[in-house]
Structure formats: structure tokens, C-alpha cells
Design an enzyme around this catalytic site. Sequence first.
Site, PDB file in Angstrom:
ATOM      1  N   ARG A  39      -8.167   2.316  21.198  1.00  0.00           N
ATOM      2  CA  ARG A  39      -7.640   1.637  22.393  1.00  0.00           C
ATOM      3  C   ARG A  39      -6.228   2.070  22.754  1.00  0.00           C
ATOM      4  O   ARG A  39      -5.841   2.010  23.927  1.00  0.00           O
ATOM      5  CB  ARG A  39      -7.684   0.122  22.182  1.00  0.00           C
ATOM      6  N   ASP A 145      -5.396 -14.486  33.072  1.00  0.00           N
ATOM      7  CA  ASP A 145      -5.638 -13.527  31.996  1.00  0.00           C
ATOM      8  C   ASP A 145      -4.306 -12.950  31.533  1.00  0.00           C
ATOM      9  O   ASP A 145      -3.332 -12.919  32.291  1.00  0.00           O
ATOM     10  CB  ASP A 145      -6.563 -12.405  32.459  1.00  0.00           C
TER      11      ASP A 145
END
Length: 274
Positions: A39, A145
Site C-alpha cells: 500500500r 471518512d
Amino acid sequence: MSASSSALSTAGFDFIAGLARSRSGIVLTPDKAYMMETRLSPLIRRAGLGSLDELVLKLRGPRAEKLTQEVVEALTTNESFFFRDGKPFEHLRRFLPTLRAARGPGTRLRVWSAACSSGQEAYSIAMILQELGLQAGPAEILGTDISMEMVERARSGVFTQFEVQRGLPVQLLVKHFRQIEGGRWQIADALRAAAEFRFWNLLDDPRSLGRFDAIFCRNVLIYFDTETKTRVLDRLAGLLLPGGVVYLGGAETVLGLTTRLVPVPGERGAYVVA
């Protein structure tokens, strides 16, 4: 594994894992080293760095706040699809008319989609509200978020062919979306207007967000340690209006974490204030 992964020291892994935990509540154990490499590799390339350990040095230096936020966002799992798991949305569809009647005319219903990712959950809620005749004025949907990239995607209301095929019945696709360039799909303006999206960290004090009739906080607690789970659940309980409900993921529970929320009898993943 690549050289950047093997070069990451234990201290380096611990430093990045500590950042993720303190900033987002996400717990990364040593077996997640490969996931961390995967990632963070695009971010490392964009920053012109050669390895994860070089990234750690940069993060330890001055003026690293923007890079730190990018690292935390990269390590966040952004998995969502329309009407995910089904049951909570079925309950919401039955629950809201009863709640609306109890609240009385003129009362605005508020629904929070916490850790909303790219917005599929919030827009699923918006479709139900429209179906029930409760959209726009009588209701408010807030999606939040920790990833600003996800917030911007949610605001756009644009989804790929793959995303609209995940959980969205074809009749709702035809009714609420139009196809645009690149084979993507744009959600109807009325549904975009029904949902507000903003950056928010679940570790922050949420009282400024106000109180809600329904809170969706699904499939995020599984990434937290026990202490963080308890803190978040207690805060969610404190934000519920009388008669409100919290929806958790199918693999999540309040057992052993808080006494402030109890399951709704016969409903999986739905909880009310004790």
C-alpha cells in the site's frame, strides 16, 4: 518480497504502525508487513524515495504532516459496496417510517454513515429515503471518512461498472444513475444533494456532528484494539437520539466492549441504547 520490504527495520515497521494506530485506531501487527509495503509503494515512488525506511526518515523529520496523512490514508481499508450485507438496510426501511411517525411532522431525520469510504453506503441510504418519501427536507445524510480522497470520490457520485455491479439491483441502477464517459456511472443529482460528505476521524470527539436517528459504523471496528472499540461505541451511543439505532458489521459485536448498547431482538447488527 521486494528489497524495500526486506529493508524495512523492525523499528521502522513499529514507527509506521504506531502512526496508523495513533492517527486512525488501525492496529497493524508484524504479519501485515507485506500489506504495508504494497500500500505504501506508490506513495514511496511519488515522493521520490527508495525504500520504506527512507519513508520513515522523512516521516520523522520536520514538516511531515501532509506525508503522515497520506501514509495513514494509504493504510486505510476502503472497501464498500451498495446495500452491503442487506439486513441493516432492510431494517432501516422498516424502522424509519415508525420512527418518523413517533418524531412527529416537521422533524428532520438524521443518518450518519461513518467510515463511508467512496459513498456507496450513504447513497444506498439515500435511495431508501427517497423510496419512503423522506429524502431532502425531512432527512439529512452525513457521510464521513478519514481519507480525503474517498470523501472527494463520494462527493462526485461517480462509480465504475464494477462498483455498480456490487450489490446494486439493476432496476435501481437504471432509475438512479446515468452512464457517462469511460463506462462509468453518475448518480442522480437528487441523491447527490441528499448526502453531505466530509473528512472525519472516528478517534475525534464527534459531538460537533450533532445527534442522529441512525448511525452506520460497519466493518471498521474490526481494525481497532479493544480500548478504541469501547471508546468509539460509547461515543456512538451518546450521539443517538431517543429511539435511534446503531448498525455494526456482521462480524462486529458490543459484547464485552460496552453496556451502553444492546442488540435489537431478532436483528443482526442493529443496536439501541440500553
